[in-house]
Design an enzyme around this catalytic site. Structure first.
Site, PDB file in Angstrom:
ATOM      1  N   HIS A   1       1.068  -1.162  -0.089  1.00  0.00           N
ATOM      2  CA  HIS A   1      -0.319  -0.290   0.141  1.00  0.00           C
ATOM      3  C   HIS A   1       1.046   1.216  -0.312  1.00  0.00           C
ATOM      4  CE1 HIS A   1      -3.307  -2.740   0.700  1.00  0.00           C
ATOM      5  NE2 HIS A   1      -3.988  -2.480  -0.103  1.00  0.00           N
TER       6      HIS A   1
ATOM      7  N   GLU B   1     -12.215 -10.616  -5.868  1.00  0.00           N
ATOM      8  CA  GLU B   1     -10.886 -10.333  -5.285  1.00  0.00           C
ATOM      9  C   GLU B   1     -10.085 -11.584  -4.452  1.00  0.00           C
ATOM     10  OE1 GLU B   1      -9.133  -7.054  -3.154  1.00  0.00           O
ATOM     11  OE2 GLU B   1     -11.270  -7.467  -2.176  1.00  0.00           O
TER      12      GLU B   1
ATOM     13  N   ASP C   1      -4.617  -8.581  -4.919  1.00  0.00           N
ATOM     14  CA  ASP C   1      -5.395  -9.714  -4.423  1.00  0.00           C
ATOM     15  C   ASP C   1      -5.207 -11.302  -5.342  1.00  0.00           C
ATOM     16  OD1 ASP C   1      -4.549  -8.562  -1.707  1.00  0.00           O
ATOM     17  OD2 ASP C   1      -6.015  -7.932  -1.627  1.00  0.00           O
TER      18      ASP C   1
ATOM     19  N   CYS D   1     -10.428  -2.391 -10.592  1.00  0.00           N
ATOM     20  CA  CYS D   1      -9.346  -2.004  -9.651  1.00  0.00           C
ATOM     21  C   CYS D   1      -8.266  -2.274  -8.918  1.00  0.00           C
ATOM     22  CB  CYS D   1      -9.847  -1.254  -8.731  1.00  0.00           C
ATOM     23  SG  CYS D   1     -10.616  -2.296  -7.331  1.00  0.00           S
TER      24      CYS D   1
HETATM   25  C1  PEP Z   1      -6.617  -5.082  -4.982  1.00  0.00           C
HETATM   26  O1  PEP Z   1      -7.076  -6.262  -4.172  1.00  0.00           O
HETATM   27  O2  PEP Z   1      -6.623  -5.342  -6.242  1.00  0.00           O
HETATM   28  C2  PEP Z   1      -7.758  -3.754  -4.515  1.00  0.00           C
HETATM   29  C3  PEP Z   1      -7.636  -3.360  -5.546  1.00  0.00           C
HETATM   30  O3  PEP Z   1      -7.337  -3.896  -3.696  1.00  0.00           O
HETATM   31  P1  PEP Z   1      -5.935  -3.368  -2.218  1.00  0.00           P
HETATM   32  O4  PEP Z   1      -5.057  -3.099  -3.167  1.00  0.00           O
HETATM   33  O5  PEP Z   1      -6.754  -2.893  -1.377  1.00  0.00           O
HETATM   34  O6  PEP Z   1      -6.413  -4.842  -2.304  1.00  0.00           O
HETATM   35 MG    MG Z   2      -7.311  -6.597  -2.750  1.00  0.00          MG
END
Ligand code: PEP
Ligand code: MG
Length: 569
Positions: A188, A430, A454, A501
């Site tokens: 993140h 995911e 994920d 996303c």
């Molecule tokens: C993902 O898992 O692709 C996602 C967009 O969520 P995060 O990266 O916040 O886990």
């Molecule tokens: Mg995710």
């Protein structure tokens, strides 16, 4: 002398500045520290104690002026701890025994923290982290490695690891680059860096501990090179490249006004992933059509109590308004995994990514979930807003979440507050479970958005944050591509829109495949939008269908990536 380190370039771009060690691990700084006599060390400690105390009071005052009462209370608690006579006496004793002041501070804080660690009460155990925090604050001051102050001078942040909560506070105009010992493309911290266009290199390992604050550095986020104390020739060359890059960015901004349509006229909506209302500025500059993922959990990080309904409402409303006619998809908090929260008292888990996270927490903490849902529903009165649920594995969770949405609406009706009664409710795909059962899930929600970060880690059983296995982590793996393709088909068969996303959505090499699969929306870090748009605009539908067909017949991620690189270049 010039020294070149090779890491992994994870956010492209060139950064040139001096190093600011952001160390929770202060090994490098400690090695370089030359201790004075015991009385000199004691003097430095007393001075650091005063500076740290003043800093904490300043932070408390700043928190009070921005209405963050609880943050202010924490600063107050740290102030009390730092002035604890027992702690100070222990540090002084260690210094008298010949230990250098920074080490004495860290050792005494660790002993103090260990006491808290051993207590049964979970609240008291949490205080251990506070004690370690103040120990590091003092040690950093003694070492001249202060991490909390960003001046106006450009810096490159250097650390083994930066927590997402620390990263959230990075000012993009001062931070010219990030170099990390650990980290990966989808941690993140790196996601935040991408959203702010901060060039980053990870995977530098132990070498990171030997880099000192003040060293001049070039960060090459393209090749993963980190050049310490560069020669004049290298500096000149990279300055030229940085200038060319700035020009490129200007051209990208011109691309912002154009729609993302293929040569055949097929339109794909390109939206932005954001973590706070502050990210909207760059999103609109890059021509984002709305927000496809608002990672609401960033509002919950780096603090001691959750934001209340009003605070969340203000943030969601601000973003909804800035989106204008475009949709703003707010994901309910995705806490857990690599985003732990102290105040939720999540027990230490062997496998946090497979543990108590995201929707699992929300469904078990109705007070938190309801406050968030109410805030999102209310923001819907000021723009087009949708709710998105993270980490779904079954329709049962969607049904449970819907009940909370209904309860939230009823409460808002009673309270006489305006909200959007028809707000769409979608889910993230995911987990492999959700991808495989997409057909059933599509029947009970309003949209899908595929979270490849994920989905890739769970499908391939490859930890998204572990550099040791990062060569295996690829969204071009045939298993991932087939799952994704199936999800789009299942969603469309049920008449719902399907977006993506995860980071794959911002990969220009993936854009022709995703367009050919029929994605309605791709949501990404805003700086990735111009390049993805340019690729989509370059080809016609037939060309993209053909390359998709070829790709789906291949067996190997590296081979697929190479084919796409050749196609797009
Ligand atoms: C993902 O898992 O692709 C996602 C967009 O969520 P995060 O990266 O916040 O886990
Ligand atoms: Mg995710």
């Amino acid at each position: 002398m010039e020294q070149v380190l090779q890491g992994i370039g994870v956010v492209s771009g060139i950064g040139i500045a001096t190093i600011q060690v952001l160390a929770s691990d202060l090994t490098g700084e400690l090695k370089k520290y030359t201790a004075g006599t015991a009385s000199a060390e004691a003097g430095k400690f007393t001075e650091a104690l005063q500076v740290a105390g003043a800093e904490l009071l300043k932070l408390k005052a700043a928190a009070l002026t921005t209405g963050q009462q609880h943050q202010a209370d924490i600063m107050d608690a740290h102030y009390t701890m730092i002035n604890d006579p027992g702690l100070a006496a222990n540090i002084q004793t260690k210094i008298e025994q010949g230990i250098a002041a920074p080490q004495a501070v860290l050792a005494a804080a660790e002993e103090f923290a260990a006491l808290f660690d051993s207590l049964d009460d979970s609240y008291m155990r949490e205080r251990a982290a506070d004690v370690r925090d103040i120990g590091r604050r003092l040690a950093r001051l003694l070492l001249g490695a202060d991490q909390t102050q960003y001046g106006s001078k450009p810096v490159v942040l250097c650390a083994q690891e930066i927590e997402p909560s620390q990263a959230a506070g990075m000012p993009a105009d001062t931070v010219q680059g990030i170099i990390l010992g650990l980290g990966s493309t989808t941690s993140h911290t790196i996601i935040i860096a991408k959203a702010r266009s901060i060039p980053a290199v990870t995977g530098l390992g132990e070498a990171i501990n030997y880099i000192a604050s003040g060293t001049v550095v070039i960060v090459d986020g393209y090749s993963g090179k980190v050049i310490l104390n560069p020669t004049d020739a290298n500096l000149a060359e990279y300055r030229k490249r940085a200038e060319a890059e700035a020009l490129h960015k200007q051209q990208d901004t011109q691309m912002a006004a154009l729609p993302a349509v293929t040569q055949s006229g097929t339109k794909v909506q390109l939206a932005a992933n954001i973590g706070s209302p502050a990210d909207m500025e760059i999103a609109s500059k890059q021509g984002a059509e709305g927000v496809g993922l608002f990672r609401s959990e960033f509002l919950f990080l780096g603090r001691e109590i959750p934001p209340n309904e009003e605070e969340q409402f203000a943030a969601y409303k601000a973003v909804a308004e800035q989106c204008g006619q475009a949709l703003c998809v707010i994901r309910t908090m995705d806490i857990g995994g690599d985003k732990p929260l102290r105040y939720l008292n999540i027990n230490k888990e062997e496998n946090p990514f497979l543990g108590w996270r995201a929707i699992r927490i929300s469904l078990e903490r109705p007070e938190l979930f309801l406050a968030q849902l109410k805030a999102i529903l209310r923001a819907g009165a000021y723009g087009k807003v949708a709710i998105m649920l993270p980490m779904i594995i079954s329709a049962v969770e969607i049904a449970a979440a819907r009940q909370f949405v209904e309860q939230a609406k009823n409460e808002l009706i009673h309270e006489g507050k305006a909200f959007d009664a028809n707000m769409p409710l979608g889910i993230m795909i995911e987990t492999p479970a959700a991808a495989v059962t997409a057909w059933e899930l599509a029947a009970v929600c309003d949209f899908f958005s595929i979270g490849t970060n994920d989905l890739v880690q769970y499908t391939l059983a490859v930890d998204r944050g572990n550099p040791a296995v990062s060569p295996l982590y690829s969204h071009f793996h045939p298993a991932v591509l087939r799952l994704i393709d199936g999800v789009v088909k299942a969603g469309h068969a049920h008449g719902i829109w399907v977006g993506m996303c995860g980071e794959m959505a911002g990969d220009p090499l993936a854009a022709p495949l995703l367009t050919a699969m029929g994605f309605d929306e791709l949501s990404m870090s805003a700086p990735a939008i111009p390049r993805v748009k340019e690729v989509i605009r370059r080809f016609d539908d037939e060309q993209m269908q053909q390359v998709l067909k070829k790709v789906l017949s291949l067996k190997d991620a590296a081979e697929i990536r190479a084919l796409m690189a050749a196609f797009v270049q």
